[in-house]
Motif scaffolding. Structure first.
Motif, PDB file in Angstrom:
ATOM      1  N   UNK A   9       0.799  -1.230   0.000  1.00 59.35           N
ATOM      2  CA  UNK A   9       0.000   0.000   0.000  1.00 59.35           C
ATOM      3  C   UNK A   9       0.830   1.277   0.000  1.00 59.35           C
ATOM      4  N   UNK A  10       2.097   1.183   0.418  1.00 60.34           N
ATOM      5  CA  UNK A  10       2.940   2.378   0.446  1.00 60.34           C
ATOM      6  C   UNK A  10       3.433   2.747  -0.951  1.00 60.34           C
ATOM      7  N   UNK A  11       3.670   1.755  -1.787  1.00 58.45           N
ATOM      8  CA  UNK A  11       4.190   2.006  -3.133  1.00 58.45           C
ATOM      9  C   UNK A  11       3.163   1.747  -4.219  1.00 58.45           C
ATOM     10  N   UNK A  12       2.138   0.948  -3.894  1.00 61.76           N
ATOM     11  CA  UNK A  12       1.154   0.578  -4.896  1.00 61.76           C
ATOM     12  C   UNK A  12       1.640  -0.484  -5.857  1.00 61.76           C
ATOM     13  N   UNK A  13       2.821  -1.059  -5.594  1.00 56.97           N
ATOM     14  CA  UNK A  13       3.406  -2.041  -6.492  1.00 56.97           C
ATOM     15  C   UNK A  13       3.094  -3.466  -6.036  1.00 56.97           C
ATOM     16  N   UNK A  14       2.839  -4.384  -7.004  1.00 53.28           N
ATOM     17  CA  UNK A  14       2.591  -5.773  -6.636  1.00 53.28           C
ATOM     18  C   UNK A  14       3.879  -6.499  -6.289  1.00 53.28           C
ATOM     19  N   UNK A  15       3.767  -7.551  -5.492  1.00 56.06           N
ATOM     20  CA  UNK A  15       4.928  -8.348  -5.130  1.00 56.06           C
ATOM     21  C   UNK A  15       4.507  -9.729  -4.682  1.00 56.06           C
ATOM     22  N   UNK A  16       5.492 -10.554  -4.359  1.00 55.69           N
ATOM     23  CA  UNK A  16       5.194 -11.913  -3.918  1.00 55.69           C
ATOM     24  C   UNK A  16       4.801 -12.800  -5.070  1.00 55.69           C
ATOM     25  N   UNK A  17       3.535 -13.174  -5.116  1.00 56.12           N
ATOM     26  CA  UNK A  17       3.034 -14.047  -6.171  1.00 56.12           C
ATOM     27  C   UNK A  17       1.770 -13.442  -6.770  1.00 56.12           C
ATOM     28  N   UNK A  18       1.414 -13.948  -7.929  1.00 48.79           N
ATOM     29  CA  UNK A  18       0.192 -13.518  -8.596  1.00 48.79           C
ATOM     30  C   UNK A  18      -0.389 -14.711  -9.341  1.00 48.79           C
ATOM     31  N   UNK A  19      -1.681 -14.624  -9.639  1.00 50.40           N
ATOM     32  CA  UNK A  19      -2.354 -15.673 -10.396  1.00 50.40           C
ATOM     33  C   UNK A  19      -3.133 -15.011 -11.522  1.00 50.40           C
ATOM     34  N   UNK A  20      -3.060 -15.596 -12.702  1.00 52.66           N
ATOM     35  CA  UNK A  20      -3.738 -15.012 -13.858  1.00 52.66           C
ATOM     36  C   UNK A  20      -4.449 -16.089 -14.657  1.00 52.66           C
ATOM     37  N   UNK A  21      -5.663 -15.768 -15.106  1.00 49.95           N
ATOM     38  CA  UNK A  21      -6.402 -16.639 -16.016  1.00 49.95           C
ATOM     39  C   UNK A  21      -6.537 -15.910 -17.354  1.00 49.95           C
ATOM     40  N   UNK A  22      -6.336 -16.638 -18.446  1.00 53.56           N
ATOM     41  CA  UNK A  22      -6.294 -16.036 -19.774  1.00 53.56           C
ATOM     42  C   UNK A  22      -7.546 -16.378 -20.585  1.00 53.56           C
ATOM     43  N   UNK A  23      -7.681 -15.704 -21.719  1.00 59.84           N
ATOM     44  CA  UNK A  23      -8.848 -15.873 -22.557  1.00 59.84           C
ATOM     45  C   UNK A  23      -9.035 -17.276 -23.073  1.00 59.84           C
TER      46      UNK A  23
END
Length: 422
Positions: free
Chosen positions: A223-237
Motif C-alpha cells: 500500500x505504500x508504493x502501490x506495487x505488486x509483489x510476492x506471487x500472482x495468479x492469472x487466467x487467460x482468454x
C-alpha cells in the motif's frame, strides 16, 4: 463536515486454481508463497490519530446550532456553513442539509443530527460539487464499520466517465469494495488491510479477441508504493491459468499450493460479501435523500442568507451530466459491438485454422497411408515377379544315378596307361 474518500487508483496487471502449463515448474510451499504478505504485515503500522471534534456555527442561524466540521475546512479562505434543519441543545438537530463553502470548495451533506453534535451513526449523503462526486454512508449495525457507495464523475478533455465504488470501510481505515464503471467491463475487487492490499481484476465479460489476454487476475500490493509483489495468479482468454512469482525482473511461472489458493479465494469472497452488505444498507441513505429532496426541491424551500440558485443547486446538479452520459454510453456500446465483432471474427479465424490443421493432419495421414499402400503394392509386385521368374526357368538336367553300358566296364591299355569306362 468531514469528507471521506475511498481508494480509487487501480490498473490491470498480470485465480483460481491449478496451472495448465505442461512444462516442469517449481512448486512453492505456503510459507514461500506468503512471504511477501508476512513481510508487509510485520511492518509497523502508523498510529491511528483520534478524530478531532471541531464545530462551527451556521451563518443562517441566530440560536446556537453547532455543526461538525474539520480543520481542513476551517483554514480555507471565506469558509462558511449553512444548516436548514432544526437546532437542539446548541447543536444541529433532525434531518437537514449541511452546506459548507469557501473560495475553493463546496460540500453539501444531507443527514440527520441527534442534537449532541454527532451524526456519525446517521445515514449521510455528501455532494462534492468541485470534484464532481457523491458519497453515501450508512453505519453498519453491530460493528465499527460503514457501508459506503460513491459516484465519481469525470467530465474533462479526456472525455466523460463515472466510477462507482461499493463496499465497507472500518473506522481503523481497513476497507473492502468493488469498483466498476458503466463504460468499462473491467471490475476491480479490493481488500485493503492497511499493511496489505489484495487486488482482483475481473475482465471476463469483455469479448475475447486475444486468447493470451488476461481475463482475471489476483495479486498482492504494497500500500505504500502501490506495487505488486510476492506471487500472482492469472487466467487467460483461452482458459489457461498461470501462477507467477514476482520477486525477479521477469515473472517466474510456478505452482502454488492449494492451501494458498484457498487463502486468496477467502480474500475474494470477503469482498463479495462486503459488497452485498453495503448494497443492502445504502438503501437507507437513498431513502433519506429522496425524502429530503422532496422537501427541498418543491419550490417553497428557502435558506436565509443563501442565494436561491445556490440553495437549489442540489436539486438539478446531476442534470448537467445527462447529455455527456448518453454520448459516452452510445460510444461505449458502439465500441463494445466492434469488440464483439472482432472477437467473433477472431473466433472464426481460430476455428478455420483448427479446421485447416485437422485437414492437413488428415491429408498427412492419407498421404502416409497412400505411401504405405504403394510400398505394400510394390513388394507384392516384386514377390509376384520373383515367383513368375522362378516358374519360367527351364527344369534342371538331372544326371541319372544308374551307370550306362549294362554295368560292364571296358578297359583299354595304351602303353603304360590303362583307361576304363562303363
Amino acid at each position: 463536515m468531514d469528507k471521506k474518500t475511498l481508494i480509487t487508483g487501480i490498473s490491470l496487471v498480470t485465480f483460481i486454481a491449478g496451472c495448465s502449463s505442461t512444462q516442469q515448474l517449481n512448486s512453492l510451499s505456503y510459507s514461500d508463497a506468503s512471504a511477501f504478505e508476512q513481510a508487509l504485515r510485520s511492518r509497523e503500522t502508523p498510529t491511528q490519530l483520534e478524530h478531532e471534534k471541531l464545530y462551527i456555527q451556521p451563518v443562517n442561524k441566530m440560536e446556537p446550532c453547532q455543526l461538525p466540521t474539520s480543520r481542513d475546512q476551517m483554514i480555507r479562505n471565506n469558509f462558511r456553513t449553512y444548516w436548514d434543519g432544526q437546532c437542539k441543545n446548541g447543536y444541529a438537530y433532525g434531518i437537514g442539509r449541511d452546506i459548507a463553502m469557501s473560495d475553493t470548495h463546496h460540500l453539501e451533506e444531507i443527514t440527520i443530527h441527534d442534537g449532541t453534535g454527532d451524526n456519525s451513526k446517521s445515514p449521510a449523503i455528501l455532494y462534492d460539487f468541485v470534484n464532481n462526486a457523491i458519497h453515501y454512508r450508512v453505519a453498519n449495525q453491530g460493528d465499527l464499520s460503514y457501508s459506503r457507495y460513491s459516484e465519481q464523475i469525470a467530465n474533462d478533455i479526456n472525455g466523460f466517465n463515472i466510477t462507482y465504488i461499493m463496499g465497507i470501510e472500518e473506522v481503523d481505515g481497513k476497507s473492502q469494495y468493488v469498483q466498476t464503471s458503466p463504460f468499462n467491463p473491467t471490475r476491480a475487487f479490493i481488500n485493503n488491510e492497511k499493511n496489505i492490499v489484495y487486488r482482483f481484476i475481473d475482465n471476463s465479460t469483455s469479448p475475447v479477441i486475444n486468447p493470451s489476454a488476461i481475463t482475471f487476475s489476483a495479486e498482492i500490493l504494497d500500500p505504500m508504493t502501490g506495487q505488486p509483489g510476492g506471487v500472482a495468479v492469472a487466467r487467460y482468454g483461452n482458459g489457461q491459468v498461470r501462477h507467477l512469482k514476482l520477486d525477479g525482473v521477469q515473472p517466474e511461472p510456478i505452482v502454488l499450493p492449494e492451501e494458498y489458493l484457498s487463502h486468496l479465494n477467502e480474500k475474494y469472497k470477503s469482498i463479495l460479501s462486503a459488497q452485498a452488505i453495503a448494497n443492502a444498507n445504502i438503501e437507507k441513505a437513498r431513502k433519506i435523500e429522496r425524502e429530503y429532496l422532496y422537501m427541498a426541491c418543491n419550490g417553497k424551500h428557502h435558506i436565509d442568507g443563501l442565494d436561491e440558485e445556490v440553495a437549489t443547486k442540489i436539486c438539478n446538479w446531476r442534470d448537467q451530466f445527462n447529455e455527456p452520459y448518453q454520448r459516452a454510453l452510445a460510444a461505449y456500446k458502439e465500441n463494445l459491438e466492434n469488440l464483439m465483432q472482432q472477437a467473433e471474427t477472431a473466433e472464426q479465424q481460430r476455428q478455420l485454422q483448427q479446421q485447416l490443421a485437422r485437414q492437413q493432419q488428415l491429408q498427412h495421414q492419407q498421404q502416409s497411408q497412400h505411401a504405405l499402400q504403394q510400398t505394400i503394392n510394390s513388394l507384392s509386385q516384386f514377390n509376384w515377379q520373383m515367383q513368375q521368374s522362378i516358374m519360367n526357368q527351364p527344369a534342371p538336367q538331372i544326371v541319372p544315378l544308374t551307370p550306362s553300358g549294362n554295368n560292364q566296364i571296358t578297359c583299354v591299355e595304351a602303353g603304360v596307361v590303362t583307361k576304363c569306362r562303363y
